[in-house]
Design a protein around this motif. Structure first.
Motif, mmCIF file in Angstrom:
data_model
loop_
_atom_site.group_PDB
_atom_site.id
_atom_site.type_symbol
_atom_site.label_atom_id
_atom_site.label_comp_id
_atom_site.label_asym_id
_atom_site.label_seq_id
_atom_site.Cartn_x
_atom_site.Cartn_y
_atom_site.Cartn_z
ATOM 1 N N ALA A 284 -0.084 -5.479 0.969
ATOM 2 C CA ALA A 284 -0.920 -4.320 0.647
ATOM 3 C C ALA A 284 -0.763 -3.215 1.689
ATOM 4 O O ALA A 284 -0.691 -2.022 1.352
ATOM 5 C CB ALA A 284 -2.383 -4.759 0.552
ATOM 6 N N GLU A 285 -0.688 -3.593 2.973
ATOM 7 C CA GLU A 285 -0.498 -2.595 4.030
ATOM 8 C C GLU A 285 0.866 -1.919 3.913
ATOM 9 O O GLU A 285 0.991 -0.713 4.165
ATOM 10 C CB GLU A 285 -0.641 -3.265 5.394
ATOM 11 C CG GLU A 285 -2.064 -3.715 5.716
ATOM 12 C CD GLU A 285 -2.138 -4.436 7.045
ATOM 13 O OE1 GLU A 285 -1.057 -4.711 7.623
ATOM 14 O OE2 GLU A 285 -3.256 -4.726 7.506
ATOM 15 N N GLU A 286 1.874 -2.682 3.525
ATOM 16 C CA GLU A 286 3.201 -2.091 3.353
ATOM 17 C C GLU A 286 3.207 -1.059 2.239
ATOM 18 O O GLU A 286 3.789 0.031 2.383
ATOM 19 C CB GLU A 286 4.206 -3.199 3.049
ATOM 20 C CG GLU A 286 5.621 -2.718 2.899
ATOM 21 C CD GLU A 286 6.580 -3.834 2.552
ATOM 22 O OE1 GLU A 286 7.775 -3.558 2.349
ATOM 23 O OE2 GLU A 286 6.138 -4.998 2.477
ATOM 24 N N LYS A 287 2.541 -1.375 1.130
ATOM 25 C CA LYS A 287 2.466 -0.397 0.042
ATOM 26 C C LYS A 287 1.664 0.831 0.450
ATOM 27 O O LYS A 287 2.000 1.961 0.070
ATOM 28 C CB LYS A 287 1.843 -1.058 -1.194
ATOM 29 C CG LYS A 287 2.751 -2.053 -1.878
ATOM 30 C CD LYS A 287 2.145 -2.532 -3.181
ATOM 31 C CE LYS A 287 3.108 -3.459 -3.912
ATOM 32 N NZ LYS A 287 2.534 -3.911 -5.210
ATOM 33 N N ALA A 288 0.591 0.617 1.236
ATOM 34 C CA ALA A 288 -0.204 1.758 1.696
ATOM 35 C C ALA A 288 0.593 2.646 2.645
ATOM 36 O O ALA A 288 0.451 3.878 2.627
ATOM 37 C CB ALA A 288 -1.477 1.257 2.379
ATOM 38 N N ASN A 289 1.442 2.048 3.466
ATOM 39 C CA ASN A 289 2.247 2.841 4.403
ATOM 40 C C ASN A 289 3.363 3.614 3.703
ATOM 41 O O ASN A 289 3.781 4.675 4.176
ATOM 42 C CB ASN A 289 2.848 1.934 5.474
ATOM 43 C CG ASN A 289 1.786 1.350 6.403
ATOM 44 O OD1 ASN A 289 0.745 1.972 6.633
ATOM 45 N ND2 ASN A 289 2.037 0.160 6.924
ATOM 46 N N THR A 290 3.878 3.077 2.621
ATOM 47 C CA THR A 290 4.942 3.791 1.890
ATOM 48 C C THR A 290 4.386 4.835 0.927
ATOM 49 O O THR A 290 5.158 5.631 0.381
ATOM 50 C CB THR A 290 5.804 2.792 1.100
ATOM 51 O OG1 THR A 290 4.961 2.047 0.208
ATOM 52 C CG2 THR A 290 6.515 1.833 2.040
ATOM 53 N N LEU A 291 3.069 4.837 0.717
ATOM 54 C CA LEU A 291 2.490 5.779 -0.232
ATOM 55 C C LEU A 291 2.662 7.240 0.184
ATOM 56 O O LEU A 291 3.002 8.084 -0.661
ATOM 57 C CB LEU A 291 1.005 5.448 -0.444
ATOM 58 C CG LEU A 291 0.278 6.221 -1.538
ATOM 59 C CD1 LEU A 291 0.943 5.965 -2.892
ATOM 60 C CD2 LEU A 291 -1.192 5.838 -1.593
ATOM 61 N N PRO A 292 2.430 7.615 1.458
ATOM 62 C CA PRO A 292 2.639 9.032 1.818
ATOM 63 C C PRO A 292 4.069 9.512 1.582
ATOM 64 O O PRO A 292 4.283 10.659 1.164
ATOM 65 C CB PRO A 292 2.280 9.065 3.314
ATOM 66 C CG PRO A 292 1.345 7.922 3.506
ATOM 67 C CD PRO A 292 1.835 6.860 2.575
#
Length: 328
Positions: A284-292
Motif C-alpha cells: 500500500a505504501e508503494e502504491k501511495a508513493n508512486t501516485l504523485p
C-alpha cells in the motif's frame, strides 16, 4: 496314398516338394494370425500409464486416451480435439495451467479456448471482408488499406480470448494476494483454538467465500483433495501451482518444512501471517508513493491549459481587437 502324394509333389516341386509345402502352409498360418495379434486390446492400466508419461498411442487407443484426458461423451467438440488442442504435451499443459489460474477448470477448457479463438478469428475476418467490400464499393481504396480492413478484425478476434484469459488470470491473482493475509490470520485463530490444519482450511474456505471467492475456491479444493486421501504435500504443491502467486508458494513451503521438521504449525503461521501483514502495508505504501508520479502528467494536462487560457486569453483577445480596429 502317402506315396502317391509324395510322387505328385516330387513331380511338380522336385525332391524338396513336401518341405516347400510345409513352409508355405506355415507362412500362410503366420500371415493369418498376425492381424489377430495386432488387434489385441491393450490393458486399460497400460493406457493410463501411457497417459501419465505423456505417450500418445496411435489409432483407437489414442482417441480413448484423449477422451479420458479431456472430457465426457456429451462433448460435441471432442471429435475435433486433434484440430482444436495442442498435440504437444508441454504446450497443452501450459495452456491448461493458464486456464486453471484464470478460473476455468472444466475438462474441455483448452478445447473451448482454442475453439473461441478459431470462431472469433474467422467471424471477424468475414466482417472485415464485408467492410472492405463496402468501402471499395463507395470509394477506391488501395490494396494495403483493404488488407488492413480484412486482417485487423481477424487478428483482433483471434487475440481476444487470449486477452480475456490473461485479464482474468491477473485479476484472480490480485484477489488472492489481497485476501491471503486475512485468510492466514483466520487460519491462525482456528489452529490456536484447537482445530487441525484440515479443519481450519475448511473453516477459512467457508468464511472468506463472500469476500475472496477465488481464494476460498482454492482452499475448498485443498480440503476436498485431502478428504479424498491425497497426500497433503502434493495437495499443497498443487495449490501453489494453481494460484501462481509467490506468497502462496512461500506459504506452502513453510507448511511443508514445518511438517517435515516437526515444528509447531501455529508458530509458523503466526510468523508468516505477521510477514504477510507487513508485506500488505508495504504494498500500500508503494502504491501511495508512486501516485504523485502518475498524477503529474494528468495534472499538467488538466491544469496548465486552463491556467494559460485564464492568464493569456484576455491579452490575446485585447490584441486581436486592437489589430482589427487599426485595420479599419
Amino acid at each position: 496314398m502317402n506315396e502317391l502324394f509324395n510322387t505328385i509333389l516330387g513331380d511338380q516341386l522336385g525332391p524338396f516338394g513336401p518341405i516347400i509345402l510345409v513352409g508355405i502352409l506355415g507362412l500362410m498360418l503366420v500371415l493369418f494370425m498376425l492381424p489377430l495379434l495386432l488387434r489385441k486390446r491393450n490393458d486399460p492400466l497400460d493406457r493410463l500409464k501411457a497417459e501419465r508419461r505423456g505417450v500418445a498411442p496411435a489409432g483407437k487407443d489414442k482417441e480413448k486416451i484423449q477422451g479420458l484426458r479431456q472430457g465426457g461423451k456429451n462433448d460435441k467438440l471432442q471429435k475435433y480435439s486433434s484440430f482444436l488442442e495442442p498435440q504437444d504435451v508441454e504446450e497443452y499443459s501450459a495452456v491448461r495451467l493458464k486456464l486453471v489460474q484464470a478460473g476455468y477448470r472444466s475438462p474441455n477448457a483448452v478445447r473451448m479456448y482454442h475453439f473461441s479463438q478459431f470462431i472469433l478469428g474467422i467471424g471477424l475476418l468475414a466482417v472485415g471482408v464485408v467492410l472492405a467490400l463496402v468501402k471499395s464499393a463507395n470509394a477506391e481504396i488501395t490494396t494495403q488499406v483493404m488488407m488492413m480492413y480484412i486482417l485487423i478484425p481477424g487478428g483482433a478476434g483471434y487475440m481476444l480470448p487470449k486477452y480475456w484469459v490473461t485479464r482474468r488470470q491477473e485479476e484472480r491473482k490480485e484477489q488472492i494476494i489481497y485476501g491471503f493475509p486475512d485468510s492466514l490470520d483466520l487460519m491462525l485463530v482456528c489452529v490456536e483454538a484447537g482445530q487441525s490444519l484440515d479443519q481450519s482450511i475448511v473453516r477459512v474456505a467457508h468464511e472468506i467465500e463472500t469476500s475472496y471467492p477465488a481464494l476460498a475456491e482454492e482452499f475448498a479444493t485443498v480440503s476436498f483433495e485431502m478428504k479424498a486421501g491425497k497426500d497433503r504435500v502434493t495437495v499443497l504443491r498443487d495449490m501453489s501451482e494453481r494460484c501462481g502467486v509467490a506468497d502462496v508458494s512461500s506459504f506452502v513451503t513453510v507448511l511443508i518444512q514445518s511438517a517435515t521438521f516437526g515444528t509447531s504449525i501455529a508458530d509458523a503461521l503466526r510468523v508468516y501471517a505477521s510477514e504477510m501483514r507487513d508485506k500488505r502495508v508495504m504494498r500500500a505504501e508503494e502504491k501511495a508513493n508512486t501516485l504523485p508520479t502518475k498524477m503529474t502528467l494528468a495534472t499538467m494536462m488538466l491544469t496548465v491549459p486552463p491556467l494559460l487560457i485564464i492568464l493569456i486569453g484576455p491579452s490575446v483577445y485585447g490584441i486581436t481587437t486592437l489589430l482589427n480596429t487599426a485595420n479599419f
